[in-house]
Design a protein around this motif. Structure first.
Motif, PDB file in Angstrom:
ATOM      1  N   PRO A  20      39.337   8.686  30.512  1.00  0.00           N
ATOM      2  CA  PRO A  20      38.014   9.205  30.892  1.00  0.00           C
ATOM      3  C   PRO A  20      36.948   8.108  30.823  1.00  0.00           C
ATOM      4  O   PRO A  20      37.089   7.138  30.065  1.00  0.00           O
ATOM      5  CB  PRO A  20      37.746  10.289  29.850  1.00  0.00           C
ATOM      6  CG  PRO A  20      38.558   9.899  28.662  1.00  0.00           C
ATOM      7  CD  PRO A  20      39.781   9.204  29.197  1.00  0.00           C
ATOM      8  N   THR A  21      35.901   8.320  31.595  1.00  0.00           N
ATOM      9  CA  THR A  21      34.756   7.411  31.563  1.00  0.00           C
ATOM     10  C   THR A  21      33.479   8.248  31.506  1.00  0.00           C
ATOM     11  O   THR A  21      33.473   9.426  31.848  1.00  0.00           O
ATOM     12  CB  THR A  21      34.707   6.548  32.845  1.00  0.00           C
ATOM     13  OG1 THR A  21      34.693   7.436  33.977  1.00  0.00           O
ATOM     14  CG2 THR A  21      35.912   5.632  32.940  1.00  0.00           C
ATOM     15  N   ILE A  22      32.430   7.617  31.068  1.00  0.00           N
ATOM     16  CA  ILE A  22      31.122   8.291  31.037  1.00  0.00           C
ATOM     17  C   ILE A  22      30.727   8.639  32.476  1.00  0.00           C
ATOM     18  O   ILE A  22      30.726   7.776  33.346  1.00  0.00           O
ATOM     19  CB  ILE A  22      30.051   7.357  30.419  1.00  0.00           C
ATOM     20  CG1 ILE A  22      30.404   7.019  28.966  1.00  0.00           C
ATOM     21  CG2 ILE A  22      28.655   7.951  30.547  1.00  0.00           C
ATOM     22  CD1 ILE A  22      30.155   8.090  27.955  1.00  0.00           C
ATOM     23  N   GLN A  23      30.398   9.918  32.697  1.00  0.00           N
ATOM     24  CA  GLN A  23      29.976  10.331  34.044  1.00  0.00           C
ATOM     25  C   GLN A  23      28.517  10.777  34.068  1.00  0.00           C
ATOM     26  O   GLN A  23      27.834  10.645  35.074  1.00  0.00           O
ATOM     27  CB  GLN A  23      30.869  11.473  34.550  1.00  0.00           C
ATOM     28  CG  GLN A  23      32.292  10.991  34.839  1.00  0.00           C
ATOM     29  CD  GLN A  23      33.226  12.125  35.211  1.00  0.00           C
ATOM     30  OE1 GLN A  23      32.794  13.148  35.735  1.00  0.00           O
ATOM     31  NE2 GLN A  23      34.503  11.943  34.946  1.00  0.00           N
ATOM     32  N   GLU A  24      28.084  11.337  32.955  1.00  0.00           N
ATOM     33  CA  GLU A  24      26.682  11.754  32.826  1.00  0.00           C
ATOM     34  C   GLU A  24      26.107  11.043  31.610  1.00  0.00           C
ATOM     35  O   GLU A  24      26.833  10.783  30.641  1.00  0.00           O
ATOM     36  CB  GLU A  24      26.596  13.275  32.584  1.00  0.00           C
ATOM     37  CG  GLU A  24      27.225  14.125  33.657  1.00  0.00           C
ATOM     38  CD  GLU A  24      26.385  14.184  34.922  1.00  0.00           C
ATOM     39  OE1 GLU A  24      25.163  13.917  34.823  1.00  0.00           O
ATOM     40  OE2 GLU A  24      26.948  14.464  35.996  1.00  0.00           O
ATOM     41  N   THR A  26      24.609  12.145  29.281  1.00  0.00           N
ATOM     42  CA  THR A  26      24.733  12.981  28.076  1.00  0.00           C
ATOM     43  C   THR A  26      26.179  13.046  27.567  1.00  0.00           C
ATOM     44  O   THR A  26      26.465  13.765  26.612  1.00  0.00           O
ATOM     45  CB  THR A  26      24.240  14.408  28.404  1.00  0.00           C
ATOM     46  OG1 THR A  26      24.834  14.819  29.647  1.00  0.00           O
ATOM     47  CG2 THR A  26      22.729  14.459  28.532  1.00  0.00           C
ATOM     48  N   ASP A  27      27.089  12.299  28.192  1.00  0.00           N
ATOM     49  CA  ASP A  27      28.506  12.318  27.797  1.00  0.00           C
ATOM     50  C   ASP A  27      28.792  11.407  26.603  1.00  0.00           C
ATOM     51  O   ASP A  27      28.069  10.442  26.339  1.00  0.00           O
ATOM     52  CB  ASP A  27      29.387  11.789  28.947  1.00  0.00           C
ATOM     53  CG  ASP A  27      29.511  12.751  30.111  1.00  0.00           C
ATOM     54  OD1 ASP A  27      29.045  13.892  30.001  1.00  0.00           O
ATOM     55  OD2 ASP A  27      30.085  12.321  31.142  1.00  0.00           O
ATOM     56  N   ALA A  28      29.897  11.703  25.948  1.00  0.00           N
ATOM     57  CA  ALA A  28      30.511  10.756  25.015  1.00  0.00           C
ATOM     58  C   ALA A  28      31.996  10.690  25.355  1.00  0.00           C
ATOM     59  O   ALA A  28      32.548  11.626  25.944  1.00  0.00           O
ATOM     60  CB  ALA A  28      30.329  11.206  23.576  1.00  0.00           C
ATOM     61  N   ILE A  29      32.631   9.579  24.992  1.00  0.00           N
ATOM     62  CA  ILE A  29      34.095   9.493  25.068  1.00  0.00           C
ATOM     63  C   ILE A  29      34.617   9.502  23.634  1.00  0.00           C
ATOM     64  O   ILE A  29      34.134   8.744  22.776  1.00  0.00           O
ATOM     65  CB  ILE A  29      34.551   8.198  25.770  1.00  0.00           C
ATOM     66  CG1 ILE A  29      33.926   8.080  27.166  1.00  0.00           C
ATOM     67  CG2 ILE A  29      36.082   8.130  25.823  1.00  0.00           C
ATOM     68  CD1 ILE A  29      34.285   9.192  28.127  1.00  0.00           C
ATOM     69  N   VAL A  30      35.567  10.386  23.370  1.00  0.00           N
ATOM     70  CA  VAL A  30      36.136  10.515  22.027  1.00  0.00           C
ATOM     71  C   VAL A  30      37.627  10.175  22.080  1.00  0.00           C
ATOM     72  O   VAL A  30      38.348  10.666  22.959  1.00  0.00           O
ATOM     73  CB  VAL A  30      35.919  11.953  21.484  1.00  0.00           C
ATOM     74  CG1 VAL A  30      36.713  12.186  20.204  1.00  0.00           C
ATOM     75  CG2 VAL A  30      34.432  12.211  21.241  1.00  0.00           C
ATOM     76  N   GLY A 116      42.093  18.940  24.971  1.00  0.00           N
ATOM     77  CA  GLY A 116      42.277  18.440  23.604  1.00  0.00           C
ATOM     78  C   GLY A 116      43.696  17.966  23.328  1.00  0.00           C
ATOM     79  O   GLY A 116      43.949  17.383  22.279  1.00  0.00           O
ATOM     80  N   GLN A 117      44.603  18.235  24.251  1.00  0.00           N
ATOM     81  CA  GLN A 117      45.980  17.765  24.088  1.00  0.00           C
ATOM     82  C   GLN A 117      46.153  16.490  24.919  1.00  0.00           C
ATOM     83  O   GLN A 117      46.721  16.496  26.012  1.00  0.00           O
ATOM     84  CB  GLN A 117      46.975  18.862  24.493  1.00  0.00           C
ATOM     85  CG  GLN A 117      46.906  20.080  23.571  1.00  0.00           C
ATOM     86  CD  GLN A 117      47.473  21.352  24.193  1.00  0.00           C
ATOM     87  OE1 GLN A 117      48.159  21.319  25.213  1.00  0.00           O
ATOM     88  NE2 GLN A 117      47.173  22.503  23.584  1.00  0.00           N
ATOM     89  N   GLY A 118      45.611  15.414  24.400  1.00  0.00           N
ATOM     90  CA  GLY A 118      45.648  14.132  25.100  1.00  0.00           C
ATOM     91  C   GLY A 118      45.117  13.054  24.165  1.00  0.00           C
ATOM     92  O   GLY A 118      44.784  13.333  23.006  1.00  0.00           O
ATOM     93  N   GLU A 119      45.009  11.856  24.677  1.00  0.00           N
ATOM     94  CA  GLU A 119      44.602  10.748  23.796  1.00  0.00           C
ATOM     95  C   GLU A 119      43.086  10.537  23.754  1.00  0.00           C
ATOM     96  O   GLU A 119      42.554  10.067  22.764  1.00  0.00           O
ATOM     97  CB  GLU A 119      45.314   9.461  24.233  1.00  0.00           C
ATOM     98  CG  GLU A 119      46.823   9.545  23.996  1.00  0.00           C
ATOM     99  CD  GLU A 119      47.537   8.274  24.356  1.00  0.00           C
ATOM    100  OE1 GLU A 119      48.018   7.575  23.437  1.00  0.00           O
ATOM    101  OE2 GLU A 119      47.638   7.955  25.572  1.00  0.00           O
ATOM    102  N   PHE A 120      42.423  10.864  24.842  1.00  0.00           N
ATOM    103  CA  PHE A 120      40.967  10.722  24.891  1.00  0.00           C
ATOM    104  C   PHE A 120      40.369  11.921  25.613  1.00  0.00           C
ATOM    105  O   PHE A 120      41.065  12.603  26.359  1.00  0.00           O
ATOM    106  CB  PHE A 120      40.560   9.441  25.661  1.00  0.00           C
ATOM    107  CG  PHE A 120      40.963   8.174  24.981  1.00  0.00           C
ATOM    108  CD1 PHE A 120      40.098   7.534  24.091  1.00  0.00           C
ATOM    109  CD2 PHE A 120      42.215   7.605  25.235  1.00  0.00           C
ATOM    110  CE1 PHE A 120      40.482   6.352  23.463  1.00  0.00           C
ATOM    111  CE2 PHE A 120      42.590   6.425  24.603  1.00  0.00           C
ATOM    112  CZ  PHE A 120      41.735   5.794  23.707  1.00  0.00           C
ATOM    113  N   ALA A 121      39.085  12.128  25.381  1.00  0.00           N
ATOM    114  CA  ALA A 121      38.400  13.175  26.137  1.00  0.00           C
ATOM    115  C   ALA A 121      36.954  12.780  26.397  1.00  0.00           C
ATOM    116  O   ALA A 121      36.285  12.199  25.529  1.00  0.00           O
ATOM    117  CB  ALA A 121      38.432  14.500  25.389  1.00  0.00           C
ATOM    118  N   ARG A 122      36.518  13.103  27.591  1.00  0.00           N
ATOM    119  CA  ARG A 122      35.084  13.011  27.885  1.00  0.00           C
ATOM    120  C   ARG A 122      34.436  14.287  27.372  1.00  0.00           C
ATOM    121  O   ARG A 122      34.903  15.387  27.669  1.00  0.00           O
ATOM    122  CB  ARG A 122      34.865  12.900  29.391  1.00  0.00           C
ATOM    123  CG  ARG A 122      33.388  12.782  29.785  1.00  0.00           C
ATOM    124  CD  ARG A 122      33.201  12.649  31.292  1.00  0.00           C
ATOM    125  NE  ARG A 122      33.419  13.903  31.990  1.00  0.00           N
ATOM    126  CZ  ARG A 122      32.467  14.826  32.228  1.00  0.00           C
ATOM    127  NH1 ARG A 122      31.231  14.630  31.803  1.00  0.00           N
ATOM    128  NH2 ARG A 122      32.772  15.932  32.880  1.00  0.00           N
TER     129      ARG A 122
END
Lengths: 343, 343
Positions: A20-24, A26-30, A116-122
């Motif tokens: 994932p990448t920042i799209q807005e 107001t996003d975070a990458i976790v 939430g079942q993955g390595e990263f999330a936007r």
């Protein structure tokens, strides 16, 4: 990165998807430290129509902030955060009222978005959504912190919507992770008696440790009769319904005391509720709904950190990201109560 | 004495029946000063199967204590009393909790027992049931005192069960006597906006005098759209449903705001309520039920006596005992809102 996708009933695959990448702004990458499989994931796992397009799965996770959009605040890269199962802006009227599930800029995980079942999330609306865990906490608490994403907050929502008062009697229907969390919540709110309806002994044993004073394994009319017998024929002031099947709601109506409250947090697999004339004459209230987990995480976090509650015990199996399909099978087969995923 | 009996749909007769006598030491005999016809009497008036045995009618009355059983207290012969529409002992756990409709020794008027549409009534559990009006009150208040037997207390029950908070927005569905009483109750509890849904202009005009800020005459989807338009698309925090038809409950679901409360006091003429997944996602609560009028009479009586509320205005016609059949016809034909009977 790797992530789990569901292509149809019984068909969960772990695949490589774009990071994932920042799209807005107001996003975070976790970076996800722990996710899990939810009882509600089992509904599509049982019935979803086969499709060529997989749906990203999982809506509960904790992790570490990797990157922040330009319009976020209150968060720093490196923070350990809890993500509730719905994203919310934290500033609209619904959020201020504690109903973040109706947020005017809310967003859901999974599907075409990260799950939430993955390595990263936007994370959309990151400042409103994420709750920072104070640094240097004990890593053994991660399962309990993760439970605040959904099941513990959902059980607490049931109890809060029922406005349980100290000394009241409570029936909890369902011995899944939400039902067991509802037992914890009922005890926190001072219930004098907590009758747990469930037939899986390992689960109901945990329910007793969480505070259930009685266990009723019978279902249907037999179960109703047993709860009535335990309560002098009256039923309990409050019923927390954590299943979502019509039969469970019928049981709830059967075991609730006149003037009592049924609070439901099991996602209804039915369209109509049998609350007609006789329930009207008994002044039965039906409340509950999807839990605005975000509303409860701050207070429950303190109780996890100080050891008052230990809801992470609902996780009885841990898998890596590649074993997520096996985790679904284990939960569907009732071999596991709730599966934690460490990607 | 004379009393009204219903023999079937549309068939109400005034006949001579035996005067009541004390049967239990907890009984009182009351000479009825004013009774009335209830909106709920219109259900059997529309549909009751014809029978050779008439059912005594009426469940609302005020009157003067004529005789007391040996185990009564707090009452004196000559007291002017209000009888709520259910008798209750005043001492069981349900009564102490304010749910006198579930009293462990409760009793109903009418049928084979005395009703409120007659000259006298035997009152079971008299000490728990009857509320004494302080002597020397203004007789012009009799209609308002009578309304506490049922309609005003029922409207208040709707508002209390919804826990209306000052500043909240409220929709009242139904412009009958209960709906209009619910408007009074919503205003008492501090609602900032009260939208009355009803299409009988004389009634909705009275509703405006009672505190309704808006009137919506449209029904169904059109009515829902109109309420949403009035509330920025959201609907109101609270809906008080005073009809009892499924269509009214569907309207309630349509106009309630996410997280809001539907409080129903119209006796449901249906068995199932459409509260499925989408209402679950909106966290809609359904509460209400038959009103324990006895729980509210003490506080509402003070408000009637000091002129704060004037719910007796819902009575727009007065008949003698012999004219009760004509009174039913007038209410069924919507020529009268609510008919008072002076035997």
């Amino acid at each position: 990165m790797k992530a789990a996708l569901m292509y149809g009933a019984g068909d969960v695959r772990v695949e490589t998807v774009p990071n994932p990448t920042i799209q807005e702004p107001t996003d975070a990458i976790v970076r996800i430290v722990a996710g899990c499989i939810c009882g509600s994931d089992l509904w599509p796992y049982a019935s979803k129509e086969a499709s060529d397009e997989g749906a990203r799965m999982g809506h509960e996770f904790v992790g570490i902030v990797e990157e922040l959009g330009s319009e976020t605040s209150g968060l720093s890269v490196g923070d350990f955060v809890i993500a509730p199962f719905v994203a919310s802006d934290g500033t609209c009227d619904f959020c201020l009222e504690g109903l973040q599930t109706s947020c005017r800029h809310g967003a859901h995980w999974g599907g075409t978005e990260d799950g939430g079942q993955g390595e990263f999330a936007r994370v959309p609306q990151a400042s409103g959504t994420l709750v920072v865990v104070p640094a240097d906490f004990d890593e053994a608490l991660i399962p309990s912190l993760l439970s605040l994403s959904d099941v513990m907050s959902t059980g607490y929502h049931a109890a809060k919507k029922a406005s349980i008062e100290p000394g009241q009697t409570v029936t909890v229907i369902g011995d899944g992770a939400v039902g067991l969390s509802a037992v914890i919540a009922a005890k926190l709110m001072g219930a004098s008696r907590i009758i747990l309806m469930g037939r899986h002994e390992a689960r109901t044993d945990l329910g007793r440790e969480f505070g259930a004073t009685d266990v009723v394994a019978e279902r249907g009319d037999e179960g109703i009769a047993r709860v009535k017998e335990l309560t002098g024929g009256d039923g309990t002031h409050v019923v927390l319904e954590a299943v979502g099947l019509l039969s469970a709601l019928e049981t709830a109506i059967g075991v609730v005391r006149d003037g009592g409250v049924i609070s439901r947090v099991g996602a209804p697999q039915f369209a109509e509720v049998p609350l007609g004339f006789s329930e009207f004459m008994r002044n039965i209230t039906l409340t509950g709904g999807v839990a605005p987990a975000r509303a409860y995480i701050d207070e429950l976090l303190l109780l996890v950190l100080d050891g008052t509650i230990d809801p992470g015990r609902v996780f009885d199996r841990t898998v890596g990201i590649d074993e997520v399909p096996a985790g679904y099978r284990a939960m569907a087969d009732r071999e596991a109560l709730k599966v934690l995923v460490r990607p």
